[in-house]
Design a protein around this motif. Structure first.
Motif, mmCIF file in Angstrom:
data_model
loop_
_atom_site.group_PDB
_atom_site.id
_atom_site.type_symbol
_atom_site.label_atom_id
_atom_site.label_comp_id
_atom_site.label_asym_id
_atom_site.label_seq_id
_atom_site.Cartn_x
_atom_site.Cartn_y
_atom_site.Cartn_z
ATOM 1 N N UNK A 110 0.822 -1.220 0.000
ATOM 2 C CA UNK A 110 0.000 0.000 0.000
ATOM 3 C C UNK A 110 0.853 1.267 0.000
ATOM 4 N N UNK A 111 0.256 2.365 -0.384
ATOM 5 C CA UNK A 111 0.918 3.664 -0.266
ATOM 6 C C UNK A 111 1.292 3.904 1.192
ATOM 7 N N UNK A 112 2.444 4.542 1.397
ATOM 8 C CA UNK A 112 2.907 4.920 2.736
ATOM 9 C C UNK A 112 3.084 3.709 3.658
ATOM 10 N N UNK A 113 3.450 2.577 3.061
ATOM 11 C CA UNK A 113 3.663 1.358 3.856
ATOM 12 C C UNK A 113 4.725 1.611 4.921
ATOM 13 N N UNK A 114 4.453 1.146 6.157
ATOM 14 C CA UNK A 114 5.378 1.407 7.263
ATOM 15 C C UNK A 114 6.604 0.507 7.250
ATOM 16 N N UNK A 115 6.531 -0.592 6.518
ATOM 17 C CA UNK A 115 7.625 -1.564 6.549
ATOM 18 C C UNK A 115 8.837 -1.079 5.759
#
Length: 320
Positions: A110-115
């Protein structure tokens, strides 16, 4: 507890990464469809298989992949087919494994993925550049099919890091060797084929004069990955990962010396090897050293001895 998703986790490098991250206290989600010719083998994970989550599927067949991605702190993409010569005769299969599978993963992120995302790229992406030193700004013109598709996959990561605002590290690794590397078949890599020939008492064929390779022991590579996983990462970050510089003849002679049988002979370089040879240009890891504050490299002879012992264990098991 931090979580890590490892794609290609039953393969040579992926299984070593999975074991290291598990032993470092991570919750490990390991994915590997163990596809034909890839070297993926669930037995590589025997020591930890009951302590991790293992998904025995092709990445394209994992319906819950977006949910898994959203639950982890680190994604390590080890998916690959590493048979340079076989890729020439089967480029579509190489395209599927070395480009398409990575694009599928990216489309699920997804957009802006935290990983933090790590992609295992290749020294082969540079080809044989006409320069004294290869650094991360050196133009990449691959000399073989695998290099083309590895570069394509890295390019997808570079573009989507901007489009999706995700943080990506691409590690351009040289010839790697160590535990869980392929030990059988017709295309098991330079070091693997040399060890197999010497164990069989055969002559190791060295093509041409003075040809060099940069090689890295798998323990050193995965140590770098673990250190980088704890660093702050923003945007797209390519790094050259350097191991030990050695001439191909020196490599062959050291293997023969350790094993105590076999020999080394010189032959003219076949046209197919000449066409895809990546040359002797120095491979620079200055950027990586500065970023992680120095690197530890295992002694050359020690690393070869451990790898040869692994081959001996595999050969003994096959004879039982």
């Amino acid at each position: 507890m931090n979580s890590v998703l490892i794609l290609g986790a039953a393969g040579f490098i992926g299984s070593n990464i999975a074991e290291l991250f598990y032993n470092s206290g991570y919750n490990v989600i390991a994915v590997d469809g163990c596809l034909d010719k890839t070297g993926g083998d669930k037995t590589h994970l025997n020591e930890i298989i009951n302590k991790i989550t293992f998904i025995d599927k092709r990445i394209e067949n994992i319906v819950e992949l977006p949910e898994i991605i959203g639950s982890v702190d680190i994604i390590i993409d080890c998916m690959a087919w590493t048979s340079h010569h076989s890729a020439i005769s089967n480029p579509i299969y190489d395209l599927e494994l070395n480009a398409k599978s990575h694009l599928h993963l990216l489309l699920q992120i997804p957009d802006n993925c935290k990983a933090k995302i790590f992609y295992l790229a290749s020294r082969g992406q540079y080809g044989n550049p006409n320069t004294d030193v290869i650094d991360e700004e050196t133009p990449m013109i691959p000399e073989d099919i695998q290099g083309i598709n590895k570069l394509a996959a890295e390019s997808y990561y570079r573009v989507y890091s901007k489009l999706k605002n995700i943080d990506v590290v691409s590690l351009r690794i040289p010839n790697c060797y160590g535990k869980n590397q392929p030990t059988s078949g017709s295309d098991i890599g330079l070091i693997g084929s040399f060890i197999k020939d010497a164990l069989d008492g055969k002559a190791i064929k060295v093509f041409g004069d003075g040809r060099k390779r940069n090689i890295i022991y798998v323990d050193d590579l995965i140590s770098d990955i673990l250190i980088l996983s704890k660093k702050e990462i923003k945007g797209f970050n390519p790094f050259n990962v350097r191991g030990i510089d050695v001439t191909i003849r020196e490599l062959a002679e050291e293997i023969v010396s350790i094993i105590g049988k076999g020999s080394v002979i010189k032959e003219e370089m076949p046209d197919i090897i000449k066409a895809i040879d990546t040359g002797n240009t120095e491979y620079s890891d200055v950027k990586l050293n500065q970023y992680i504050g120095g690197r530890s490299i295992t002694d050359f002879t020690t690393s070869l001895e451990k790898t040869i012992n692994y081959f001996k264990e595999k050969f003994y098991a096959m004879e039982m």
